[in-house]
Structure formats: C-alpha cells, structure tokens
Write a protein that holds these residues in place. Sequence first.
Motif, PDB file in Angstrom:
ATOM      1  N   PHE A 168      35.782 -52.616   1.256  1.00 23.62           N
ATOM      2  CA  PHE A 168      34.486 -52.029   1.579  1.00 23.62           C
ATOM      3  C   PHE A 168      33.611 -52.972   2.406  1.00 23.62           C
ATOM      4  N   ARG A 169      33.513 -54.218   1.990  1.00 24.10           N
ATOM      5  CA  ARG A 169      32.654 -55.160   2.717  1.00 24.10           C
ATOM      6  C   ARG A 169      33.155 -55.373   4.139  1.00 24.10           C
ATOM      7  N   LYS A 176      26.117 -55.835  -0.282  1.00 23.39           N
ATOM      8  CA  LYS A 176      25.920 -55.419  -1.665  1.00 23.39           C
ATOM      9  C   LYS A 176      25.636 -53.915  -1.722  1.00 23.39           C
ATOM     10  N   ILE A 177      26.025 -53.321  -2.831  1.00 22.04           N
ATOM     11  CA  ILE A 177      25.762 -51.900  -3.062  1.00 22.04           C
ATOM     12  C   ILE A 177      24.634 -51.794  -4.089  1.00 22.04           C
ATOM     13  N   ASP A 178      23.618 -51.035  -3.748  1.00 23.36           N
ATOM     14  CA  ASP A 178      22.440 -50.926  -4.614  1.00 23.36           C
ATOM     15  C   ASP A 178      22.605 -49.891  -5.720  1.00 23.36           C
ATOM     16  N   PHE A 179      23.372 -48.841  -5.428  1.00 25.36           N
ATOM     17  CA  PHE A 179      23.482 -47.722  -6.376  1.00 25.36           C
ATOM     18  C   PHE A 179      24.882 -47.142  -6.266  1.00 25.36           C
ATOM     19  N   VAL A 180      25.541 -46.986  -7.410  1.00 22.88           N
ATOM     20  CA  VAL A 180      26.887 -46.391  -7.463  1.00 22.88           C
ATOM     21  C   VAL A 180      26.838 -45.174  -8.376  1.00 22.88           C
ATOM     22  N   ARG A 191      38.350 -49.245 -14.187  1.00 24.96           N
ATOM     23  CA  ARG A 191      39.062 -49.938 -13.107  1.00 24.96           C
ATOM     24  C   ARG A 191      38.166 -50.168 -11.907  1.00 24.96           C
ATOM     25  N   ASP A 192      37.422 -49.124 -11.490  1.00 23.57           N
ATOM     26  CA  ASP A 192      36.597 -49.241 -10.296  1.00 23.57           C
ATOM     27  C   ASP A 192      35.357 -50.102 -10.533  1.00 23.57           C
ATOM     28  N   LEU A 193      34.808 -50.052 -11.741  1.00 25.87           N
ATOM     29  CA  LEU A 193      33.686 -50.937 -12.061  1.00 25.87           C
ATOM     30  C   LEU A 193      34.117 -52.393 -11.960  1.00 25.87           C
ATOM     31  N   GLN A 194      35.280 -52.703 -12.486  1.00 24.71           N
ATOM     32  CA  GLN A 194      35.773 -54.078 -12.427  1.00 24.71           C
ATOM     33  C   GLN A 194      36.137 -54.485 -11.004  1.00 24.71           C
ATOM     34  N   LEU A 195      36.599 -53.545 -10.192  1.00 22.56           N
ATOM     35  CA  LEU A 195      36.842 -53.846  -8.779  1.00 22.56           C
ATOM     36  C   LEU A 195      35.541 -54.184  -8.058  1.00 22.56           C
ATOM     37  N   LEU A 196      34.487 -53.438  -8.350  1.00 16.70           N
ATOM     38  CA  LEU A 196      33.182 -53.736  -7.754  1.00 16.70           C
ATOM     39  C   LEU A 196      32.717 -55.141  -8.131  1.00 16.70           C
ATOM     40  N   GLU A 197      32.983 -55.536  -9.373  1.00 20.18           N
ATOM     41  CA  GLU A 197      32.641 -56.892  -9.818  1.00 20.18           C
ATOM     42  C   GLU A 197      33.522 -57.929  -9.121  1.00 20.18           C
ATOM     43  N   TYR A 199      35.074 -57.915  -6.361  1.00 22.16           N
ATOM     44  CA  TYR A 199      34.816 -58.098  -4.931  1.00 22.16           C
ATOM     45  C   TYR A 199      33.340 -58.375  -4.639  1.00 22.16           C
ATOM     46  N   ASN A 200      32.600 -58.691  -5.696  1.00 20.47           N
ATOM     47  CA  ASN A 200      31.218 -59.176  -5.569  1.00 20.47           C
ATOM     48  C   ASN A 200      30.339 -58.211  -4.769  1.00 20.47           C
ATOM     49  N   LEU A 201      30.482 -56.920  -5.081  1.00 19.23           N
ATOM     50  CA  LEU A 201      29.725 -55.900  -4.353  1.00 19.23           C
ATOM     51  C   LEU A 201      28.440 -55.484  -5.070  1.00 19.23           C
ATOM     52  N   LEU A 202      28.235 -55.995  -6.276  1.00 19.87           N
ATOM     53  CA  LEU A 202      27.034 -55.647  -7.030  1.00 19.87           C
ATOM     54  C   LEU A 202      26.040 -56.801  -6.985  1.00 19.87           C
ATOM     55  N   ARG A 203      24.788 -56.478  -6.814  1.00 27.20           N
ATOM     56  CA  ARG A 203      23.719 -57.478  -6.873  1.00 27.20           C
ATOM     57  C   ARG A 203      23.000 -57.330  -8.208  1.00 27.20           C
TER      58      ARG A 203
END
Length: 259
Positions: A168-169, A176-180, A191-197, A199-203
């Motif tokens: 994604f990045r 960063k993604i503000d809202f999922v 699985r997808d929540l942990q992928l977001l973590e 790949y450091n996509l959450l602020r």
Amino acid sequence: MVSPAIAFAFIPFLMTLVIRYRYYFLLFWRAVVLRKVQDYVTGLSREERAFHYVMSNCIPGDPENILGTFDEWCFHSEYLSNLGPEKGRILERLIYENAPQTVLELGTYCGYSTLRMARTLTLNARLYTVEMDERNAAVAEKVIRMAGFDEDTVEQIVRPSDEVIPQFREKFEVDKIDFVFMNHWKRCYLRDLQLLEDYNLLREGSIILADNVIFTGAPHFMQYAKSCGKYGWKIHRTHLDYFRHIRDGMAELTYTGVK
C-alpha cells in the motif's frame, strides 16, 4: 422407529424453537433460499439485480437518493449485506468527527458503505476501497461513479486485502492511514489488522471500525484487540443490516501504538 407419542412430545419444543429463532429462519430464507432461486431464474447475481433496480429508480449524482433506493430494495425485495441505515449513521458520524484524510475500506461489496463515507469526507481526503470479488467490484464501480465520485476521491482496488496492504505505501504513496473500515470476510479481520501494524500503516489515533463483531462475530480479532495493549476499544451495539430483531455490533478501535 419413533412412536407417535414421542414424535408429538417434540412438537412444542420445535414450535418454541421456530418462534424464538424466527428472524434467523427469515434471514436464511431471504439470504440463501430466495437468492439461489432468483440466481437460477434470472441468471444474475443478487448484487447485479440490486444494481439494475437502483439504476432504474435512483437519481444519478445524488448519493442520498442512491442509498435510499438500495435500502428500499433490501427492506422489501432481497437481502443484501449492505451496511444499512443504522450502522451507516454510525460510520458517517465517525468519519465526520475524525475528519480523516486517508481512508481504507476493506470490503467494497456493492459500494453502499463507500458512498456513506465518500459523501462525508473533507476536502482533499481520499478513500481507497478494496474488493476481491470481481463481479461485486464491477457493480460497486458503477455505483460509485453514478453517485458522482471520481477516482481522485474514491479509488477502487480489485485484489485480495492481504496482497494490497503490504504494497500500500509503495503503490499509493500513503505514509499512514487515518481510518480503516473492515467489512469483508470476518476471518480476515485479525490477519489484516496485524498486517497494518507490521507495515507501519497506522499512526497514533488511527481509527479501525469493524462491522459484524457480534453477528456473525470475529472472536479472535476482538480477543487480540482487547489484550494486545495497542488499542482503546468500544462496541457500538446495533442490529443486523435490515433485520432490527437480530442483534449485532461494530467495534471501534483507536490505535495507541503502546505494546
């Protein structure tokens, strides 16, 4: 062979079961039995049938009218697992209150929740919506564009979510993604929540809103969110889309980054 006396003894039990769970039987009838019959008769998927109805009865360029036409179809014709008005208002309120600049939707389906979010976005905000089913994605693309949203506001990605998130990045130049908003396969939530973590996509302060955490439920996702120490969380208690007698809920997680 079961005697008539024993068989009759079970009748009150069966009647109690039918009465108690009548709305679940109705859901099964509308979502499974009627769907298969209509699929066979029309040669179209229920999502395509819904789109034809919406296209014939809505006002193009008017998201409110398109959403209302979808709701009319789902209440009175066939069941679709759209978000529905009750949950839709919660989603829109959270978008309005948090004013995210970058939104990721996992599970476009027919584009209903996409319209809910897109019409609430602030100026220059962007929504990326991911759908792996090509037939549903084709319906959603038409709905989104018919509502008047271009690719600068809403970009649809037709791929599995676990392929999209790692790239994604790099592909979309989003830091960063503000809202999922999660409304895809429930088994994919964790699985997808942990992928977001990973790949450091959450602020810090990113919001994750997950639908259907009570019916049909996402227990592993909720257990992780509550125990990992990275999220504040709360449950919005609602009802299943278009079935006000079946309880459901949406989980709102706020990422703190604390382990």
